[in-house]
Design a protein around this motif. Structure first.
Motif, PDB file in Angstrom:
ATOM      1  N   ILE A  84      60.016  12.053  28.461  1.00 27.66           N
ATOM      2  CA  ILE A  84      58.793  12.346  28.955  1.00 27.66           C
ATOM      3  C   ILE A  84      58.116  10.160  29.226  1.00 27.66           C
ATOM      4  CG2 ILE A  84      56.560  11.659  27.360  1.00 27.66           C
ATOM      5  CD1 ILE A  84      58.229  13.796  25.559  1.00 27.66           C
ATOM      6  N   ILE A  85      58.907   9.271  28.999  1.00 26.90           N
ATOM      7  CA  ILE A  85      59.431   8.137  29.420  1.00 26.90           C
ATOM      8  C   ILE A  85      59.204   7.988  31.104  1.00 26.90           C
ATOM      9  CG2 ILE A  85      58.993   5.727  28.793  1.00 26.90           C
ATOM     10  CD1 ILE A  85      59.687   6.226  26.144  1.00 26.90           C
ATOM     11  N   ARG A  86      60.204   8.221  30.290  1.00 25.88           N
ATOM     12  CA  ARG A  86      60.501   8.073  32.973  1.00 25.88           C
ATOM     13  C   ARG A  86      59.236   9.290  33.603  1.00 25.88           C
ATOM     14  NH1 ARG A  86      66.260   8.453  31.255  1.00 25.88           N
ATOM     15  NH2 ARG A  86      66.274  10.292  31.048  1.00 25.88           N
ATOM     16  N   TYR A  87      59.062  10.402  32.786  1.00 23.87           N
ATOM     17  CA  TYR A  87      57.983  11.348  33.269  1.00 23.87           C
ATOM     18  C   TYR A  87      57.215  10.707  33.389  1.00 23.87           C
ATOM     19  CZ  TYR A  87      55.878  15.513  35.321  1.00 23.87           C
ATOM     20  OH  TYR A  87      55.183  15.899  35.678  1.00 23.87           O
ATOM     21  N   GLN A  88      56.369  10.318  32.523  1.00 26.76           N
ATOM     22  CA  GLN A  88      54.925   9.917  32.229  1.00 26.76           C
ATOM     23  C   GLN A  88      54.733   8.536  33.092  1.00 26.76           C
ATOM     24  OE1 GLN A  88      54.104   9.121  28.184  1.00 26.76           O
ATOM     25  NE2 GLN A  88      53.590  10.901  27.584  1.00 26.76           N
ATOM     26  N   SER A  89      55.884   7.687  33.445  1.00 24.69           N
ATOM     27  CA  SER A  89      56.170   6.167  34.072  1.00 24.69           C
ATOM     28  C   SER A  89      55.988   6.713  35.630  1.00 24.69           C
ATOM     29  CB  SER A  89      57.071   5.403  33.658  1.00 24.69           C
ATOM     30  OG  SER A  89      58.380   6.047  34.308  1.00 24.69           O
ATOM     31  N   THR A  90      56.155   8.082  36.264  1.00 22.94           N
ATOM     32  CA  THR A  90      55.933   8.245  38.151  1.00 22.94           C
ATOM     33  C   THR A  90      55.481   9.980  37.693  1.00 22.94           C
ATOM     34  OG1 THR A  90      57.863   9.588  37.165  1.00 22.94           O
ATOM     35  CG2 THR A  90      58.230   7.164  37.571  1.00 22.94           C
ATOM     36  N   HIS A  91      53.782   9.966  36.781  1.00 21.73           N
ATOM     37  CA  HIS A  91      53.529  11.387  37.206  1.00 21.73           C
ATOM     38  C   HIS A  91      52.104  10.838  36.660  1.00 21.73           C
ATOM     39  CE1 HIS A  91      57.016  12.645  37.781  1.00 21.73           C
ATOM     40  NE2 HIS A  91      56.475  13.951  38.854  1.00 21.73           N
ATOM     41  N   ASP A  92      50.591  11.418  37.081  1.00 22.69           N
ATOM     42  CA  ASP A  92      49.645  11.406  36.655  1.00 22.69           C
ATOM     43  C   ASP A  92      49.603  12.542  35.635  1.00 22.69           C
ATOM     44  OD1 ASP A  92      46.871  10.767  36.529  1.00 22.69           O
ATOM     45  OD2 ASP A  92      47.209  13.141  37.736  1.00 22.69           O
ATOM     46  N   THR A  93      48.459  11.899  33.922  1.00 20.77           N
ATOM     47  CA  THR A  93      48.672  12.956  33.049  1.00 20.77           C
ATOM     48  C   THR A  93      47.643  14.191  33.229  1.00 20.77           C
ATOM     49  OG1 THR A  93      47.117  10.857  31.993  1.00 20.77           O
ATOM     50  CG2 THR A  93      49.530  10.840  31.847  1.00 20.77           C
ATOM     51  N   ILE A  94      47.044  13.999  34.665  1.00 16.01           N
ATOM     52  CA  ILE A  94      45.747  15.165  34.483  1.00 16.01           C
ATOM     53  C   ILE A  94      46.656  16.272  34.880  1.00 16.01           C
ATOM     54  CG2 ILE A  94      43.251  15.833  34.682  1.00 16.01           C
ATOM     55  CD1 ILE A  94      42.603  13.041  34.439  1.00 16.01           C
ATOM     56  N   THR A  95      47.066  15.432  36.162  1.00 15.38           N
ATOM     57  CA  THR A  95      47.041  16.843  37.718  1.00 15.38           C
ATOM     58  C   THR A  95      48.992  16.624  37.498  1.00 15.38           C
ATOM     59  OG1 THR A  95      47.744  14.962  38.990  1.00 15.38           O
ATOM     60  CG2 THR A  95      45.955  15.770  38.650  1.00 15.38           C
ATOM     61  N   ASN A  96      49.870  16.152  36.645  1.00 19.10           N
ATOM     62  CA  ASN A  96      51.061  16.120  37.489  1.00 19.10           C
ATOM     63  C   ASN A  96      51.550  15.862  38.149  1.00 19.10           C
ATOM     64  OD1 ASN A  96      51.731  16.622  34.537  1.00 19.10           O
ATOM     65  ND2 ASN A  96      51.232  18.779  34.340  1.00 19.10           N
ATOM     66  N   LEU A  97      50.762  15.797  39.444  1.00 15.20           N
ATOM     67  CA  LEU A  97      51.330  14.905  40.358  1.00 15.20           C
ATOM     68  C   LEU A  97      51.767  13.523  40.137  1.00 15.20           C
ATOM     69  CD1 LEU A  97      48.180  15.732  42.651  1.00 15.20           C
ATOM     70  CD2 LEU A  97      50.560  16.754  42.831  1.00 15.20           C
ATOM     71  N   PRO A  98      52.857  12.640  41.439  1.00 19.71           N
ATOM     72  CA  PRO A  98      53.151  12.024  41.342  1.00 19.71           C
ATOM     73  C   PRO A  98      52.052  10.280  41.636  1.00 19.71           C
ATOM     74  CG  PRO A  98      54.749  12.525  43.707  1.00 19.71           C
ATOM     75  CD  PRO A  98      53.130  14.012  42.807  1.00 19.71           C
ATOM     76  N   ASN A  99      52.646   9.832  40.643  1.00 19.35           N
ATOM     77  CA  ASN A  99      51.483   8.721  40.665  1.00 19.35           C
ATOM     78  C   ASN A  99      51.732   7.742  41.792  1.00 19.35           C
ATOM     79  OD1 ASN A  99      53.800   7.197  40.063  1.00 19.35           O
ATOM     80  ND2 ASN A  99      53.244   6.848  38.288  1.00 19.35           N
ATOM     81  N   LYS A 100      51.175   6.742  41.980  1.00 15.77           N
ATOM     82  CA  LYS A 100      51.665   5.887  43.160  1.00 15.77           C
ATOM     83  C   LYS A 100      52.887   4.990  43.400  1.00 15.77           C
ATOM     84  CE  LYS A 100      46.343   3.985  42.109  1.00 15.77           C
ATOM     85  NZ  LYS A 100      46.009   2.745  42.195  1.00 15.77           N
ATOM     86  N   LYS A 101      53.378   4.818  42.100  1.00 17.28           N
ATOM     87  CA  LYS A 101      54.392   4.138  42.158  1.00 17.28           C
ATOM     88  C   LYS A 101      55.743   5.703  42.350  1.00 17.28           C
ATOM     89  CE  LYS A 101      58.280   2.681  39.339  1.00 17.28           C
ATOM     90  NZ  LYS A 101      59.147   3.969  39.319  1.00 17.28           N
ATOM     91  N   LEU A 102      55.808   6.423  42.071  1.00 15.43           N
ATOM     92  CA  LEU A 102      56.824   6.719  42.517  1.00 15.43           C
ATOM     93  C   LEU A 102      56.492   7.650  44.240  1.00 15.43           C
ATOM     94  CD1 LEU A 102      58.789   9.506  42.229  1.00 15.43           C
ATOM     95  CD2 LEU A 102      56.910  10.742  41.435  1.00 15.43           C
ATOM     96  N   PHE A 103      54.786   7.457  44.161  1.00 12.57           N
ATOM     97  CA  PHE A 103      54.611   8.033  45.759  1.00 12.57           C
ATOM     98  C   PHE A 103      55.545   6.866  47.255  1.00 12.57           C
ATOM     99  CE2 PHE A 103      51.710   7.053  49.740  1.00 12.57           C
ATOM    100  CZ  PHE A 103      52.182   7.775  49.863  1.00 12.57           C
TER     101      PHE A 103
END
Length: 710
Positions: free
Chosen positions: A276-295
């Motif tokens: 959960i922590i790994r996923y939340q650290s790399t994804h937007d919580t509303i859309t589940n899209l990759p966040n800036k870091k993962l991008f």
């Protein structure tokens, strides 16, 4: 070889084209793959979602407590038995399971992604593959008769078996030769859902789904040496459920024969939290899209792939206009529904290989791979515009939404990530200034127009830093449980901020862009030092003062030297360094090395929000003290049960890691109570005090009764 030495580290260096990353292997297991829940994520088309796994086995010599060793195995696919599509190759040969030796070259799914495993002695700065080519493993027993014949194994009797029933973890005894289970306590039987009579008819292979090569190698070690070991594994219950466990094997004398006493700790809940922590650290919580870091990670690998293939790659940055006017008419749930509808609309026009990332609620970036010409990009944009020509309806509210696009193409514009993103932003601004619902490709013609518009803005900050027209104010951090001031959070302001839409992060970013990082840090620490001296003269002792700094600053040796100088010269103690990971992708290895120097000083480190992946990388070497939940996250949590659930996970994880928690932006009694109930005791915000100058802070300190803290 005696490896009971903290300087001995195992490393894995991953590489694809110009993308390179090196990891210290300090955990018991690592998963490698394209899926974002993996420990080591590689976003490449030849990599499977769960491509490979690393398993660490720690051996301890029972005859010599100083003789401890570790080895790593690499397994194709995940540890549940699911294999990758394209396989793993070690030194040119395909393996499903292989014990790694220092210097091994691993290809993952083909020649485009490779890794090198090695062992390094940090004291001597030597690699085993170079310094000891004939001894490339820490475990290398050649003489099977070197056991101490006088060594007596611990004996397990029937009375001990009865005592094992009182232990709240799994225990079983097994025969080394046949690997048959001879006895097991109730806790383990319940864990795997077998009765005691059933389990005595099973072997380890019936229960353990780990590769047999690893288990058989272990048994040979136990058979020939007096070694105990520990490793993570997966056992399968009677009803085929998989259980993540930590196992410890200890050779014992049972029924006049050398057997193994095995203890089992259930890790299922811990593994779920880690994922959960790994996923939340790399994804937007509303859309589940990759966040800036993962991008940024995805873009690095995409660029590397296209450099190898000599293909073009397109970056589309888009912005939905007048966003604030739109969401003012919606409650939070409807706003989230609108965002997800827009994301779905964009996705419907993309191919499987394209990558969509959320930068903010109304800004997104798309990576378009294998761009042969502009036609495909044009079609995607025109299809999105066509769909948006119709009103969007959310709970009886209808909206006509306009959007603008900026495009930058790799190998036409630049092959550097920061330049590609910057060029897409410049093109987006030019598109917006022309008309709504339009798009613009980056070109040299528009850069001059953009520079003229922004030069004045940069010049203002340039002048403000030189002429010291920046202002520092302080926000008291209140411990609401103890009703005392926990510390102060400093905040940078531009002197005429009311005339400009500029905040502290803008100032930090611009200072970096114009090469003034060192100068800004000098100003910050000089001013904080002066303010602390002023407070001391007024008999005010501040526990700690925090200040923000971009992670990219920590790769600059001049900034590091400035921090060291001011902390020592001004006798600054208990400073909190709040590290912000923004859109840039700084070299973590340089940051960690520089932080290792800084933490010898009286300084604490703070990370923000969902940066747990950075936390995991840094905490292997550097101690993080605080975790801060930012004001924007706090604001989004209001009446949002999903967001609060995610924040609760952060808070619980921070407690497990023994971090101080701080919530900023607490404006109402309701927010204070909500976050206090979640377990956060240190807070700052308008509920307690506005931002204060150093002089006003003196009055606040002397007149503000802590008994009146809300």
């Amino acid at each position: 070889m005696n490896s009971n030495n903290n300087s001995i580290r195992h490393i894995l260096a991953l590489e694809s084209g110009s993308w390179k990353k090196t990891f210290f292997l300090d955990k018991n297991t690592y998963s490698i793959g394209r899926n974002s829940t993996n420990s080591l994520v590689i976003h490449h088309r030849v990599i499977s979602r769960n491509h490979a796994s690393l398993i660490r086995i720690n051996y301890h010599n029972m005859e010599d407590k100083n003789d401890n060793h570790s080895i790593f195995w690499i397994v194709d696919g995940d540890l549940k038995g699911n294999k990758s599509t394209n396989g793993i190759y070690v030194n040119g040969k395909q393996y499903f399971c292989h014990q790694l030796q220092a210097g091994d070259i691993i290809f993952l799914g083909g020649v485009e992604v490779k890794a090198k495993y090695d062992i390094i002695d940090l004291k001597s700065k030597t690699f085993f593959s170079i310094s000891s080519p004939n001894k490339v493993s820490l475990v290398n027993y050649d003489d099977k008769n070197n056991n101490n014949t006088n060594f007596v194994l611990p004996t397990i009797n029937n009375h001990d078996l009865q005592n094992f029933e009182l232990i709240s973890q799994g225990i079983f005894v097994m025969d080394i030769d046949s690997q048959k289970i001879l006895a097991a306590n109730s806790f383990y039987c319940n864990l795997v859902n077998y009765s005691s009579s059933e389990i005595n008819n099973l072997t380890l292979h019936d229960l353990c789904i780990l590769e047999k090569d690893i288990t058989n190698y272990d048994m040979e070690i136990f058979k020939n040496y007096n070694m105990s070991s520990e490793k993570e594994s997966i056992h399968q219950s009677k009803d085929k459920k998989l259980i993540n466990i930590l196992t410890t094997y200890i050779p014992v004398n049972f029924q006049n024969k050398k057997c193994l006493l095995v203890s089992v700790q259930n890790l299922n809940e811990l593994k779920k939290i880690e994922e959960i922590i790994r996923y939340q650290s790399t994804h937007d919580t509303i859309t589940n899209l990759p966040n800036k870091k993962l991008f940024i990670e995805q873009l690095f690998l995409s660029l590397s792939h296209h450099q190898i293939k000599e293909e073009h790659l397109g970056i589309i940055k888009l912005r939905f206009n007048h966003w604030q006017n739109i969401i003012d008419k919606l409650n939070l749930d409807d706003e989230n529904k609108l965002i997800n509808n827009l994301v779905k609309l964009i996705k419907n026009n993309l191919s499987a290989g394209d990558i969509l990332t959320k930068l903010s609620d109304n800004e997104y970036v798309i990576i378009i791979e294998e761009v042969k010409n502009n036609n495909r990009i044009n079609i995607i944009i025109e299809n999105i515009l066509s769909t948006l020509s119709q009103p969007l309806t959310i709970n009886e509210n209808s909206f006509i939404i306009t959007v603008n696009f900026g495009i930058s193409v790799y190998s036409e514009d630049n092959n550097q990530i920061t330049t590609l993103l910057s060029n897409a932003t410049i093109a987006l601004e030019d598109s917006y200034n022309k008309s709504f619902n339009s798009y613009q490709y980056y070109s040299d013609k528009i850069i001059s127009k953009f520079s003229k518009r922004n030069n004045n803005f940069y010049n203002l900050i340039f002048t403000a830093i030189n002429d010291k027209k920046l202002i520092i104010k302080y926000n008291p951090i209140i411990n609401i449980k103890e009703k005392e001031i926990f510390g102060l959070n400093s905040q940078l302001f531009y002197e005429n901020a009311q005339d400009l839409n500029i905040d502290e992060l803008d100032i930090l970013n611009i200072a970096s862009d114009i090469g003034y990082s060192r100068k800004l840090v000098d100003f910050l620490l000089q001013q904080i030092s002066q303010d602390i001296n002023l407070w001391r003269k007024n008999e005010i002792n501040i526990n700690r003062v925090s200040f923000k700094i971009l992670a990219s600053y920590l790769t600059d040796s001049d900034v590091i030297n400035s921090l060291i100088y001011h902390i020592n010269h001004h006798n600054l103690v208990n400073l909190d360094l709040e590290i912000i990971f923004n859109n840039s992708s700084p070299d973590l290895s340089i940051i960690i090395n520089n932080l290792a120097t800084l933490i010898t000083l009286p300084i604490n480190l703070t990370l923000f929000n969902f940066e747990f992946s950075y936390l995991a990388a840094i905490e292997n070497t550097i101690k993080i003290t605080n975790l801060k939940i930012s004001e924007i996250i706090i604001e989004k949590s209001a009446n949002n049960s999903h967001q609060l659930s995610l924040i609760s996970t952060i808070i619980n994880s921070a407690k497990l890691l023994d971090l101080n928690l701080i919530c900023e932006g607490i404006k109402t009694e309701e927010l204070k109570n909500t976050f206090h109930d979640l377990g956060c005791e240190n807070m700052q915000g308008l509920l307690f005090s506005p931002s204060l100058s150093s002089e006003n802070l003196i009055n606040f300190w002397k007149t503000y009764s802590l008994t009146t803290i809300p």
